[in-house]
Design a protein around this motif. Structure first.
Motif, mmCIF file in Angstrom:
data_model
loop_
_atom_site.group_PDB
_atom_site.id
_atom_site.type_symbol
_atom_site.label_atom_id
_atom_site.label_comp_id
_atom_site.label_asym_id
_atom_site.label_seq_id
_atom_site.Cartn_x
_atom_site.Cartn_y
_atom_site.Cartn_z
ATOM 1 N N ILE A 55 43.405 24.631 53.100
ATOM 2 C CA ILE A 55 42.379 25.641 52.825
ATOM 3 C C ILE A 55 41.143 25.345 53.667
ATOM 4 C CG2 ILE A 55 40.821 26.576 51.070
ATOM 5 C CD1 ILE A 55 43.020 25.873 48.984
ATOM 6 N N TYR A 63 48.626 35.114 54.197
ATOM 7 C CA TYR A 63 49.817 34.684 53.475
ATOM 8 C C TYR A 63 50.910 35.709 53.695
ATOM 9 C CZ TYR A 63 48.960 38.034 49.685
ATOM 10 O OH TYR A 63 48.778 39.172 48.961
ATOM 11 N N ALA A 107 53.448 27.576 49.581
ATOM 12 C CA ALA A 107 52.459 27.206 48.571
ATOM 13 C C ALA A 107 52.962 27.425 47.146
ATOM 14 C CB ALA A 107 51.168 27.994 48.796
ATOM 15 N N TYR A 121 51.507 30.347 53.413
ATOM 16 C CA TYR A 121 50.290 30.578 54.193
ATOM 17 C C TYR A 121 50.614 30.188 55.629
ATOM 18 C CZ TYR A 121 47.412 31.864 50.288
ATOM 19 O OH TYR A 121 46.870 32.556 49.220
ATOM 20 N N ASP A 151 44.011 36.378 53.688
ATOM 21 C CA ASP A 151 43.507 35.652 52.518
ATOM 22 C C ASP A 151 42.810 34.393 53.007
ATOM 23 O OD1 ASP A 151 42.943 34.836 49.950
ATOM 24 O OD2 ASP A 151 45.009 34.394 49.401
ATOM 25 N N TRP A 154 42.112 31.840 50.428
ATOM 26 C CA TRP A 154 43.261 31.483 49.600
ATOM 27 C C TRP A 154 43.062 31.923 48.141
ATOM 28 C CZ3 TRP A 154 47.147 27.346 50.911
ATOM 29 C CH2 TRP A 154 47.229 27.110 52.285
ATOM 30 N N TYR A 157 46.382 32.093 46.011
ATOM 31 C CA TYR A 157 46.842 30.747 45.657
ATOM 32 C C TYR A 157 45.953 30.124 44.575
ATOM 33 C CZ TYR A 157 47.420 25.674 46.351
ATOM 34 O OH TYR A 157 47.597 24.330 46.176
#
Length: 169
Positions: A55, A63, A107, A121, A151, A154, A157
């Motif tokens: 990240i 993603y 992920a 990702y 994203d 993230w 996630y």
């Protein structure tokens, strides 16, 4: 002698800059697992919670979600043992081809209501698609749909992790 100190400092700084990003992006292969329920059917999730370094790298800004609609629907929404085994073989092949050089990272894996989805990702969607086409060509036609979205932070996630009272590590 006057010049030896600056040369040593330059050598020390250059050794700091010569470290590759791969060193900071080591993949911790520790997984968490969780179960819950939705509409009376089990929800099974597993994922990696040690992806904070990915990240923070800001290299994985999109993603890709692979969604497998199970061929044989079950009352519980969970795959049959045979289909689960086959899905595992496909997942292993994807991980092998996509994570070897950390081009993409798996992920989250989510199973519910006769659907399994994998969330990767990636650094590059076009490269991901080239690799996945090569990987999946080793199998007969699979019931997989592929979507992607940006994203950068993230959010998908971290939102999933928060649902299980986890934070990225």
């Amino acid at each position: 002698m006057k010049y030896s100190l600056p040369i040593l400092l330059i050598l020390n700084f250059s050794s700091l800059f010569s470290q590759s990003k791969e060193n900071t992006l080591a993949l911790n292969d520790t997984w968490f697992g969780g179960e819950s329920e939705s509409n009376g059917k089990p929800v099974i999730i597993r994922g990696r919670d040690h992806l904070k370094n990915f990240i923070d790298s800001k290299e994985y800004n999109e993603y890709i979600e692979l969604v497998w609609k199970m061929e044989r629907e079950t009352e519980s929404g969970i795959p049959t043992p045979d289909e689960n085994f086959f899905m595992g073989k496909v997942e292993d092949a994807l991980i092998n081809d996509l994570e070897t050089d950390l081009q993409s990272v798996l992920a989250i894996v989510h199973t519910n209501d006769n659907i399994r989805s994998w969330i990767f990702y990636t650094k590059s969607v076009p490269e991901f698609l080239i690799r996945i086409n090569k990987t999946l060509s080793a199998f007969e036609k699979l019931p997989i749909e592929i979507t992607n979205d940006e994203d950068v932070n993230w959010e998908l996630y971290t939102g999933i992790l928060k649902g299980y009272h986890l934070e990225p590590k």
